[in-house]
Design an enzyme around this catalytic site. Structure first.
Site, PDB file in Angstrom:
ATOM      1  N   SER A   1       0.900  -1.230   0.103  1.00 21.47           N
ATOM      2  CA  SER A   1      -0.058  -0.094  -0.058  1.00 21.47           C
ATOM      3  C   SER A   1       0.941   1.199  -0.041  1.00 21.47           C
ATOM      4  O   SER A   1       1.599   1.539  -0.974  1.00 21.47           O
ATOM      5  CB  SER A   1      -1.081   0.014   1.086  1.00 21.47           C
TER       6      SER A   1
ATOM      7  N   GLU B   1      -9.894  -4.480  -5.682  1.00 23.16           N
ATOM      8  CA  GLU B   1      -9.219  -3.239  -4.698  1.00 23.16           C
ATOM      9  C   GLU B   1      -9.367  -1.975  -5.380  1.00 23.16           C
ATOM     10  O   GLU B   1      -9.135  -1.931  -6.741  1.00 23.16           O
ATOM     11  CB  GLU B   1      -8.096  -3.760  -3.994  1.00 23.16           C
TER      12      GLU B   1
ATOM     13  N   HIS C   1      -7.596  -5.401   0.267  1.00 23.06           N
ATOM     14  CA  HIS C   1      -6.505  -4.739  -0.156  1.00 23.06           C
ATOM     15  C   HIS C   1      -5.384  -5.361   0.856  1.00 23.06           C
ATOM     16  O   HIS C   1      -5.730  -5.431   2.149  1.00 23.06           O
ATOM     17  CB  HIS C   1      -6.584  -3.150   0.321  1.00 23.06           C
TER      18      HIS C   1
END
Length: 361
Positions: A191, A294, A324
């Site tokens: 991320s 996602e 995610h």
């Protein structure tokens, strides 16, 4: 009156030009070509349905930042990972970055992984991401170092970039036991940490720093200008990011761009924080993991398509229905362990491992 009208029109034109070209950047739609799904499934598994239930109960809007940080860190304190965790301060060129080694018995001190944790640049730590770092340490036998880089809003966005660069350069020359150059080194992150990972990869190429032998981006954010279609099309299927992004998607895109510029102190389309907008030629071997469900899926897809066009050895492995950064749910999701095995195999293929495993990576 006429002059005032002209000035207003001129100001609006300047505002539009700055927004469209300086903040938003050139269109990336030419890199939206579809990519086959690597691990297909018709519907979410029972385990994934359970994880989504957990996410709906725990990822909510309005939670205080201090509470969220504590909750994230608890994930690394409530179980025995079968690893040794050792605190260490990485020091390079005057920058001090605290962090944590994750080590297993018989680890290879000269084969190292820098792991950059996610958390939207505001939460997360070496503690919160132990489920990933412990698994990668056990599956590869390499020495894993996770920097506790400076978070926002206490620190500027640039601080995380400075810390990741310093930690990497320190890790090139230092192991867990002594000051000794790395034989092999990889960089991985999820991320926000995936964003830092890909930015760092570009930066090493451009600044005469040793290139990583392998780079892994897990559900990476690659474009801070937020132009990827899946940010909106996958809004309902991304249970984890939906509460965070929902208030932002109610705003006009131009306001998001200006707000991002103010918050980060860096224009959204800058390669400093949007690695997909950099030149992607000459990169080290790179593996991207993303879920087709996602919101950042098209961020990953655009990065891979652009890097491929520019001749870099970058590939993507994708899963449907996953949340995610599903890798962190190793105790709940069989698919998390499959994905971690793929990363370990990729690292092994490029020499950053003591182990050999079979995989499509």
């Amino acid at each position: 009156m006429y002059i005032a009208g002209v000035l207003i029109v001129a100001a609006l034109v300047v505002f539009w030009i700055v927004t469209r070209f300086y903040l938003r950047g050139v269109s990336l739609t030419r890199f939206d070509a579809p990519i086959p799904v690597s691990f297909d499934a018709e519907k979410p598994s029972a385990a994934m349905i359970g994880v989504n239930k957990y996410l709906k109960e725990n990822f909510t809007m309005g939670e205080r930042l201090s509470v969220k940080r504590e909750r994230f860190d608890q994930g690394g304190l409530v179980r025995d990972f079968g690893c040794t965790f050792r605190s260490q301060v990485a020091v390079f060129d005057g920058v001090e970055v605290p962090g944590e080694w994750t080590l297993v018995e018989g680890y290879a001190p000269n084969k190292r992984l820098l792991y950059l944790h996610g958390g939207a640049f505001t939460v997360g730590s070496p503690l919160s991401h132990r489920p990933i770092t412990a698994n990668l340490a056990k599956k590869t036998g390499c020495a894993v170092f996770t920097p506790d880089y400076r978070l926002m809003p206490e620190n500027p966005r640039m601080a995380s970039i400075v810390d990741s660069r310093a930690a990497y350069q320190w890790l090139v020359e230092n192991g867990p036991a002594s000051s000794e150059p790395a034989e092999k080194i990889a960089v991985a992150g999820d991320s926000a940490g995936g964003n830092l990972t890909l930015c760092l990869s570009n930066w090493t190429r451009d600044n005469g720093v040793r290139l990583p032998d392998a780079v892994i981006g897990i559900s990476p954010a690659t474009d801070t200008s937020a132009t990827s279609p899946s940010i909106r099309t996958n809004f309902d299927t991304d249970v984890m990011l939906k509460p965070l992004i929902a208030p932002l998607l109610k705003l006009p895109h131009w306001l998001l761009l200006w707000g991002s510029w103010k918050v980060n102190g860096i224009r959204p389309a800058s390669k400093l924080i949007s690695p997909v907008r950099d030149n992607l030629a000459g990169l080290p071997p790179t593996l991207i993991h993303a879920s087709t469900a996602e919101m950042l899926y098209d961020d990953a897809k655009r990065y891979v398509n652009k890097a491929t066009v520019q001749g870099s050895p970058v590939k993507i492995q994708s899963w449907p229905h996953m949340c995610h950064v599903w890798h962190i749910f190793d105790e709940m999701l069989p698919e998390a362990n499959v994905a971690l095995d793929e990363i370990a195999a990729f690292m092994c293929k490029h020499g950053v491992s003591n182990d050999v495993s079979k995989s499509t990576a």
